[in-house]
Design an enzyme around this catalytic site. Structure first.
Site, PDB file in Angstrom:
ATOM      1  CD  GLU A  10      -2.969  -0.407   0.106  1.00  0.00           C
ATOM      2  OE1 GLU A  10      -3.034  -0.170  -1.126  1.00  0.00           O
ATOM      3  OE2 GLU A  10      -3.629  -1.535   0.586  1.00  0.00           O
ATOM      4  CG  LEU A  29     -13.713  -1.944  -2.233  1.00  0.00           C
ATOM      5  CD1 LEU A  29     -14.930  -2.616  -2.057  1.00  0.00           C
ATOM      6  CD2 LEU A  29     -12.524  -2.739  -1.924  1.00  0.00           C
ATOM      7  CD  GLU A  34      -8.359   8.080 -10.779  1.00  0.00           C
ATOM      8  OE1 GLU A  34      -8.710   7.008 -11.481  1.00  0.00           O
ATOM      9  OE2 GLU A  34      -8.618   8.118  -9.538  1.00  0.00           O
ATOM     10  CG  ASP A  41      -6.371   1.679  -7.762  1.00  0.00           C
ATOM     11  OD1 ASP A  41      -5.694   0.911  -6.875  1.00  0.00           O
ATOM     12  OD2 ASP A  41      -6.826   2.803  -7.257  1.00  0.00           O
TER      13      ASP A  41
HETATM   14  C1  GLA Z   1      -5.258   4.355  -4.257  1.00  0.00           C
HETATM   15  C2  GLA Z   1      -4.586   4.649  -5.323  1.00  0.00           C
HETATM   16  C3  GLA Z   1      -3.470   3.824  -5.732  1.00  0.00           C
HETATM   17  C4  GLA Z   1      -2.572   3.329  -4.410  1.00  0.00           C
HETATM   18  C5  GLA Z   1      -3.352   3.256  -3.238  1.00  0.00           C
HETATM   19  C6  GLA Z   1      -2.505   3.104  -1.825  1.00  0.00           C
HETATM   20  O1  GLA Z   1      -6.115   3.409  -4.298  1.00  0.00           O
HETATM   21  O2  GLA Z   1      -5.552   4.725  -6.410  1.00  0.00           O
HETATM   22  O3  GLA Z   1      -2.847   4.366  -6.756  1.00  0.00           O
HETATM   23  O4  GLA Z   1      -1.502   4.551  -4.223  1.00  0.00           O
HETATM   24  O5  GLA Z   1      -4.367   4.350  -3.092  1.00  0.00           O
HETATM   25  O6  GLA Z   1      -1.709   1.837  -2.221  1.00  0.00           O
END
Ligand code: GLA
Length: 384
Positions: free
Chosen positions: A33, A125, A160, A172
């Protein structure tokens, strides 16, 4: 909503059959993360929750967008008018993808889009990545762009970052585009090299629960940007391109060179988190007992809570309650400041554990959390 329903919705709306129907999933992140904007490692897997889009090509420079989930009518946009950060609504995600494709020189000349999503929004999510990727994949097919999943992910990230204006990493979108059913995706976010890691928890009598706290703290956007800037400062002070370049073995020496306590904490989280991803990959690939992954997840949560400081009382409550009721490991997943936590547990403990978390939320005067089991599911694909 299934592919057939979305197809029928398209016909009712636009008066003709769509050229096709595509789906792209949301994700949970198992481990890794706030490493993706540090060129580090992540390990997400796709959820069964999907965004589904019925799409037809247009050749007149017009983009029409409609969501079955919102009561907001059809948005009609001219491709030549698409301008970064001009749109604060959901339409910025699909429009941003069209903008990013055209900006990169791809001959996209317009589209009619009707979509619907089962990915909970605001739950950490990746509902927005699912929207972006489903549209990118549809346009890739319809305009025969020949782009691969990781290339679509990069374009969606650009949509984005620049068009929507959110400074997120690449995890993501890559998860939504590239995950495979039955596997977690071990992704090196520096070069997007990837490895599919088999993950069959049920075969070992295990379950992975997602607990959506249904809380989103308002300051989450700004705090994300601050963490990102802090990490970049750390990398600059240490003279590396990205924190990924600090080896775990060199962490103490690196920390000793930093005076700023805030930056030290950020660096410590990122470097130890990359190490935890590698640990989980090694555990899963060794074919040993997956239960050993649990404590690594929990250590990741402590680091996110204490060093990176992106957790919140509701996420900590899920983690603490789950651990007190027999969970093998638990952590927040996604950006933090609300959203969801994941809990690794014995199948036999799931009911009692879920009840305990629900009771803890009720006792704290919180809205009931949404709890569901996450099974590694398929990435983006054509479904009709
Ligand atoms: C969000 C961002 C990802 C990542 C997470 C943390 O989901 O969209 O790119 O940085 O936070 O791991």
């Amino acid at each position: 909503m299934g592919a057939q329903e979305v197809r029928e919705g398209f016909v009712r709306l636009y008066g003709a059959e769509p050229d096709g129907v595509w789906a792209a999933p949301g994700r949970v992140n198992l481990i890794g993360e706030h490493t993706d904007y540090n060129d580090g490692f992540v390990m997400p897997f796709a959820l069964p929750h999907i965004a589904v889009a019925a799409v037809s090509r247009r050749t007149d420079g017009v983009l029409r967008l409609h969501s079955a989930d919102l009561d907001s009518g059809v948005a009609e946009l001219r491709l030549d008018d698409l301008t970064p950060e001009s749109d604060k609504k959901w339409t910025a995600y699909p429009a941003g993808v069209v903008w990013a494709l055209r900006e990169a020189g791809h001959p996209v000349t317009g589209a009619d889009v009707h979509l619907s999503s089962t990915v909970p929004s605001g739950a950490g999510l990746s509902s927005s990545a699912a929207l972006e990727v489903v549209v990118a994949l549809a346009l890739n097919d319809l305009f025969e762009l020949g782009l691969q999943g990781w290339q679509l992910a990069r374009l969606c990230q650009r949509a984005e970052n620049v068009y929507v204006g959110a400074p997120t990493g690449i995890m993501d979108q890559t998860a939504s585009a590239c995950c495979e059913a039955g596997h977690a995706l071990f992704l090196d976010t520096r070069d997007l090299s990837q490895k599919q890691i088999p993950l069959d928890l049920a075969a070992e009598g295990l379950r992975l629960l997602v607990v959506d706290t249904q809380v989103t703290h308002a300051h989450s956007g700004g705090e994300y940007g601050k963490r990102r800037a802090g990490c970049e400062k750390g990398a600059a002070l240490l003279g590396v391109d990205a924190l990924r370049d600090i080896a775990y073995a060199d962490l103490d020496a690196a920390l000793a060179r930093l005076d700023d306590e805030e930056v030290r904490r950020l660096v410590r989280h990122v470097v130890t988190e990359d190490q935890r991803v590698e640990q989980v990959v090694a555990l899963l690939e060794s074919g040993g007992d997956t239960r050993a992954v649990g404590p690594v997840l929990t250590a990741g949560h402590a680091s996110l809570r204490d060093d990176f400081r992106v957790s919140c009382p509701e996420l900590d409550l899920v983690v603490d309650t789950a651990l007190a009721h027999g969970a093998l490991g638990a952590r927040m997943t996604g950006g933090g400041f609300g959203g969801s936590a994941i809990v690794l547990a014995e199948a036999a403990d799931v009911d009692a554990l879920t009840k305990a978390v629900e009771e803890a939320f009720a006792a704290a005067g919180l809205k009931a959390p949404r709890v569901f089991e996450a099974v590694p599911s398929a990435g983006a694909r054509r479904v009709g």
